[in-house]
Design a protein around this motif. Structure first.
Motif, PDB file in Angstrom:
ATOM      1  N   CYS A   7     -21.884   9.283  27.659  1.00 59.81           N
ATOM      2  CA  CYS A   7     -20.730   8.781  27.659  1.00 59.81           C
ATOM      3  C   CYS A   7     -20.870   7.452  28.250  1.00 59.81           C
ATOM      4  CB  CYS A   7     -19.589   9.677  28.297  1.00 59.81           C
ATOM      5  SG  CYS A   7     -19.849  11.353  27.438  1.00 59.81           S
ATOM      6  N   TYR A  73     -13.220   8.786  30.576  1.00 62.84           N
ATOM      7  CA  TYR A  73     -14.290   9.888  30.762  1.00 62.84           C
ATOM      8  C   TYR A  73     -13.534  11.350  30.514  1.00 62.84           C
ATOM      9  CZ  TYR A  73     -18.047   7.347  32.770  1.00 62.84           C
ATOM     10  OH  TYR A  73     -19.311   6.701  32.952  1.00 62.84           O
ATOM     11  N   PHE A  77     -15.340  13.724  27.695  1.00 64.20           N
ATOM     12  CA  PHE A  77     -15.835  15.161  28.123  1.00 64.20           C
ATOM     13  C   PHE A  77     -15.193  15.874  26.991  1.00 64.20           C
ATOM     14  CE2 PHE A  77     -15.733  13.998  33.006  1.00 64.20           C
ATOM     15  CZ  PHE A  77     -16.768  13.172  32.742  1.00 64.20           C
ATOM     16  N   GLU A  90     -22.504  10.618  32.705  1.00 65.28           N
ATOM     17  CA  GLU A  90     -21.589   9.270  32.671  1.00 65.28           C
ATOM     18  C   GLU A  90     -22.583   8.270  33.032  1.00 65.28           C
ATOM     19  OE1 GLU A  90     -18.845   9.467  35.997  1.00 65.28           O
ATOM     20  OE2 GLU A  90     -18.096  11.537  35.371  1.00 65.28           O
ATOM     21  N   ASP A  92     -22.425   3.659  33.121  1.00 62.95           N
ATOM     22  CA  ASP A  92     -21.936   2.257  33.080  1.00 62.95           C
ATOM     23  C   ASP A  92     -22.445   1.591  31.763  1.00 62.95           C
ATOM     24  OD1 ASP A  92     -20.173   2.883  35.090  1.00 62.95           O
ATOM     25  OD2 ASP A  92     -21.067   1.464  36.480  1.00 62.95           O
ATOM     26  N   GLY A 159     -21.195   6.468  40.187  1.00 59.74           N
ATOM     27  CA  GLY A 159     -20.767   7.223  38.746  1.00 59.74           C
ATOM     28  C   GLY A 159     -21.832   7.416  37.786  1.00 59.74           C
ATOM     29  N   LYS A 161     -23.906  10.230  36.574  1.00 56.75           N
ATOM     30  CA  LYS A 161     -23.834  11.930  36.561  1.00 56.75           C
ATOM     31  C   LYS A 161     -24.152  12.533  35.217  1.00 56.75           C
ATOM     32  CE  LYS A 161     -20.008  11.619  39.906  1.00 56.75           C
ATOM     33  NZ  LYS A 161     -18.654  11.930  40.358  1.00 56.75           N
ATOM     34  N   CYS A 162     -24.905  13.612  35.554  1.00 62.35           N
ATOM     35  CA  CYS A 162     -25.077  14.451  34.492  1.00 62.35           C
ATOM     36  C   CYS A 162     -24.504  15.686  34.899  1.00 62.35           C
ATOM     37  CB  CYS A 162     -26.676  14.711  34.217  1.00 62.35           C
ATOM     38  SG  CYS A 162     -27.116  15.791  32.919  1.00 62.35           S
ATOM     39  N   GLN A 184     -14.363   9.569  40.402  1.00 60.82           N
ATOM     40  CA  GLN A 184     -15.769   9.936  40.717  1.00 60.82           C
ATOM     41  C   GLN A 184     -15.685  10.824  41.794  1.00 60.82           C
ATOM     42  OE1 GLN A 184     -17.720   9.665  38.464  1.00 60.82           O
ATOM     43  NE2 GLN A 184     -17.341   7.662  37.455  1.00 60.82           N
TER      44      GLN A 184
END
Length: 234
Positions: A7, A73, A77, A90, A92, A159, A161-162, A184
Motif C-alpha cells: 500500500c 492507510y 487496509f 506499508e 512510502d 513506517g 511494515k508488513c 505508526q
C-alpha cells in the motif's frame, strides 16, 4: 492475485510514483500494489491510473481529500482485507523505503511473524542523508515512545511494515485515532497489546530523492501527546 499487497499512499508524488511502482513490481513477484491517492492536485492519481491500465498488479484507490497518513492507510487496509490479501505492507512513495527490502520482509512474515518492521535502529539498520537534528528527533522520539509505552521495539516511528491479515482483523481498526506519524506508533502498540509477534529487520532509510516531506509541527505534536493516550486507554 498475489498473496501480498504493498500500500503506497500518495499526495503530490507525481515525480516519484512511476519509478516507485516499477521498482516494487521488479523487487518481488509475490506482491501487488495499491496506490492510495488523496486527490493530489499534481495529477498523481491520474498517472497511477495509467500505470494500473498497463499492469494488472497495480490498483488505485482514489480518496476525496487529504486527511492524513493514517486515514489513507486505514482505507487501504480495509480494501486489502476485502480483496483477500494475506500480507499487507506499508511503504512510502518517495524511495525512503527501498524496495530491495521487500523480499526479506515478506520472507519474515511468511516464516511466522505477525508484524515485520523495517527498522533503522537495530544492528544493520541506519539512515542516509540525515542531519544531526533529524537524527536526534527521530531517535529521541522512538526512545520517548518506547519508554512511556513500556515496549522493547527499537523503531516505533518507522513506517515500512508488513502485517499478516490476522493482525489487522484483530486490532479494531475503527478504534485507531491517529492521523499523522503517530499512526505508526499506535498500530505497533495495538499489535503488541493483542499479543501478536513483532519482528524488526534492518533497513537503511534514505531521505526522499525528490519532492517535499509531509512532516509538520502539528504531526510531531500529535505524536508526543498520542503516546500518553495510548498508554492510558489501550
Amino acid at each position: 492475485m498475489n498473496p501480498a499487497l504493498v500500500c503506497i499512499p500518495t499526495y503530490n508524488e507525481r515525480e516519484n510514483i512511476e519509478a516507485i511502482v516499477q521498482a516494487v513490481l521488479k523487487a518481488d513477484p509475490r506482491v501487488d500494489i495499491l496506490v492510495v491517492d488523496d486527490n493530489s492536485p499534481d495529477g498523481t492519481g491520474q498517472l497511477a491510473d495509467a500505470l494500473a491500465a498497463k499492469d494488472t498488479r497495480v490498483r488505485v484507490l482514489h480518496r476525496e481529500k487529504k486527511e492524513g497518513l493514517g486515514r489513507a492507510y486505514l482505507a487501504a487496509f480495509r480494501w486489502a482485507l476485502a480483496e483477500g490479501y494475506t500480507y499487507i505492507l506499508e511503504m512510502d512513495a518517495d524511495f525512503s523505503h527501498d524496495p530491495r527490502y521487500l523480499p526479506g520482509m515478506l520472507d519474515a512474515a511468511q516464516a511466522g511473524a505477525d508484524l515485520v518492521l523495517g527498522s533503522r535502529y537495530v544492528t544493520g539498520g541506519g539512515t542516509v542523508n540525515w542531519g544531526v537534528g533529524r537524527q536526534v528527533i527521530s531517535r529521541g522520539g522512538s526512545l520517548y515512545a518506547r519508554t512511556i509505552l513500556g515496549v522493547g521495539i527499537r523503531d516505533l516511528t518507522g513506517g515500512f511494515k508488513c502485517f499478516h491479515r490476522r493482525v489487522l482483523e484483530g486490532i479494531a481498526l475503527d478504534e485507531v485515532k491517529s492521523t499523522g506519524y503517530a499512526f505508526q506508533i499506535e498500530l505497533t502498540y495495538r499489535t503488541l497489546k493483542k499479543g501478536f509477534t513483532v519482528r524488526e529487520v534492518p533497513i537503511v532509510f534514505e531521505d526522499r530523492r525528490v519532492g517535499h516531506s509531509k512532516m509538520s509541527k502539528k504531526i510531531f505534536a500529535e505524536a508526543l501527546t498520542m503516546v500518553w493516550k495510548l498508554r492510558l486507554t489501550v
